[in-house]
Scaffold this motif. Sequence first.
Motif, PDB file in Angstrom:
ATOM      1  N   THR A 134      -3.020   6.198  -0.777  1.00 29.37           N
ATOM      2  CA  THR A 134      -3.493   5.358   0.285  1.00 29.37           C
ATOM      3  C   THR A 134      -4.119   6.523   1.540  1.00 29.37           C
ATOM      4  OG1 THR A 134      -2.207   3.305   0.097  1.00 29.37           O
ATOM      5  CG2 THR A 134      -2.900   3.559   2.248  1.00 29.37           C
ATOM      6  N   THR A 184      -8.111   6.696   2.456  1.00 29.24           N
ATOM      7  CA  THR A 184      -8.553   6.477   3.832  1.00 29.24           C
ATOM      8  C   THR A 184      -9.125   7.834   4.536  1.00 29.24           C
ATOM      9  OG1 THR A 184      -6.567   4.936   4.025  1.00 29.24           O
ATOM     10  CG2 THR A 184      -7.593   5.873   6.079  1.00 29.24           C
ATOM     11  N   SER A 236      -8.064   0.928   4.344  1.00 25.43           N
ATOM     12  CA  SER A 236      -8.719   1.994   4.278  1.00 25.43           C
ATOM     13  C   SER A 236      -9.934   2.211   4.895  1.00 25.43           C
ATOM     14  CB  SER A 236      -8.805   2.791   2.698  1.00 25.43           C
ATOM     15  OG  SER A 236      -7.641   2.937   2.290  1.00 25.43           O
ATOM     16  N   MET A 268     -10.664   2.147  -5.563  1.00 27.34           N
ATOM     17  CA  MET A 268      -9.726   1.577  -5.167  1.00 27.34           C
ATOM     18  C   MET A 268      -9.267   0.068  -5.576  1.00 27.34           C
ATOM     19  SD  MET A 268     -10.480   2.540  -0.985  1.00 27.34           S
ATOM     20  CE  MET A 268      -8.685   1.699  -0.589  1.00 27.34           C
ATOM     21  N   ALA A 300      -5.838  -3.433   0.812  1.00 28.04           N
ATOM     22  CA  ALA A 300      -5.928  -2.024   0.528  1.00 28.04           C
ATOM     23  C   ALA A 300      -7.537  -1.623   0.700  1.00 28.04           C
ATOM     24  CB  ALA A 300      -5.577  -1.381  -1.122  1.00 28.04           C
ATOM     25  N   TYR A 334      -5.365  -0.496  -7.004  1.00 25.47           N
ATOM     26  CA  TYR A 334      -4.097  -1.321  -6.299  1.00 25.47           C
ATOM     27  C   TYR A 334      -3.984  -2.560  -7.178  1.00 25.47           C
ATOM     28  CZ  TYR A 334      -4.186   1.872  -2.257  1.00 25.47           C
ATOM     29  OH  TYR A 334      -4.409   2.979  -1.584  1.00 25.47           O
ATOM     30  N   LEU A 342       0.712  -1.077  -0.125  1.00 19.62           N
ATOM     31  CA  LEU A 342       0.062  -0.097  -0.090  1.00 19.62           C
ATOM     32  C   LEU A 342       0.732   1.240   0.094  1.00 19.62           C
ATOM     33  CD1 LEU A 342      -2.669  -0.989   2.624  1.00 19.62           C
ATOM     34  CD2 LEU A 342      -2.573  -1.567   0.200  1.00 19.62           C
ATOM     35  N   ARG A 347       2.633   4.887  -3.981  1.00 13.40           N
ATOM     36  CA  ARG A 347       1.073   4.806  -3.514  1.00 13.40           C
ATOM     37  C   ARG A 347       0.993   5.198  -2.095  1.00 13.40           C
ATOM     38  NH1 ARG A 347       1.578  -0.177  -6.999  1.00 13.40           N
ATOM     39  NH2 ARG A 347       2.088  -1.141  -5.256  1.00 13.40           N
TER      40      ARG A 347
END
Length: 459
Positions: free
Chosen positions: A260, A264, A387, A371, A383, A375, A251, A256
């Motif tokens: 991330t 979140t 989040s 999302m 991921a 990823y 992540l 990234r």
Amino acid sequence: MRRQRIVNQLNVSDFIAKSDFRRFHFFLLVIGFFCVIFDGYDTAVFGAILPPIMKEWHLSAVEAGALGSYSLFGMLFGSITFGVLSDRFGRKRMVAVTVVLFSLFTALGGVAPGPRLFGLFRFIAGLGLGGILPNAIAMLTDYSPRKTRTTITAIVMCGYCLGGMLSPLIGILAIASYGWRFVLWMGAVPLIFLPLAYRYMPESSFILLREGRRQELLALLSRINPARKIESDAQLYEAHEVSARIPLAGLFTENRAMSTAMFTTAIFFHLILGYGLINWLPKLMLEAGFTMRSSLMFLLVLQCGAIVGTVVMGYVGDRYPLKRILTGLYLLGSVTMVLFALNRNATWAYVLIAVAGVPVVGAQNLVQVYMSQFYPVFVRSTALGFSSSVGRIGGMLGPLLAGWLVSMSFSIHNMFFTFAIPGLCSALAISAVQHRHSSDRSRDTGARLHVPLIGELEK
């Protein structure tokens, strides 16, 4: 010994992404839709039974808000735990475990004699509720064709909204005759159909690849795209080299980390709005002078708007950038909250709540779709789970904040003004996501997960 160069290679994710929608995808869609329906039902069920449960157990607004947060507290742990376990051991097993958890313990809440045991059951159910979505969405993204991936996932996410509608609908039909406990007992229905769903659920392709289960993987690929022949000597591989032992590391690598954090943050603020509104909307409408039946109807209208919005936005998302769509949706959420606060007309209240369903619920569906595509496959569930888990703190704060505002004698109009703030914060966060580092854009076909299958080692 010298290694010979193998020319015939097949990227598994690329093979799946370039396939067409077939019967395999339809069955997967049905399974995912079924699981997500009851996830939405069990998540929204507390809002449907809140007024009678407050009356029976003599709960204050703050106590009721705390009780509504127990399941969200369970979701906080369930999201990250089952997300990581899924990327380590496969989606299929974790989907089954999470369905058992949220179905069984939602039903057990219907036999709880008081708020203490009820809260414990809601916490355990929350573990499953938090874990099912990261796994279901990741599985759909793993196996969906790229050209219809967002639409397929969005359709399944409508099951979440449909489940959210079923809770108040069953509440309207059953509470007067059978009591609020009956609404919770209906949460056990998935346990009846789980064995059949588990039989037809595919194992994660990267798990089959990692464990050297070549024949199973080839059989799976032939179901996904029977028109394409795979050579017997083909070397199967994935395009990202990500640790199989520490999925969380993925992540924050390959640039990234910033995204991330922003995903979140967006989920955190959005869940303040979403769970605060869903849990307290019937009670707020009751205080505004509506009947119990009418106040529950607002939840139905909210979810109806969410279903229409999710499908439409999913279709649009296969053609336009999801980042821009989500930014606009979050801003729309703030605008509708302000308009609702200014509104004094009952008819327009229903209209505004229907429109609000698109950003309040639909945007949460769509951000998880975004999302899952952002990823790579090996950290996809992690991921979503990470989040969502951190973001669930916002979900816990939402009902507590709403309960505190009610106890402070905030008017319904001031409540909705307050609910407008989180939408703006989510819009700012999602606009800061660095899409140039997403999985689809940053994939390097030369970087591979070096886990050769049995029989594919070169001499």
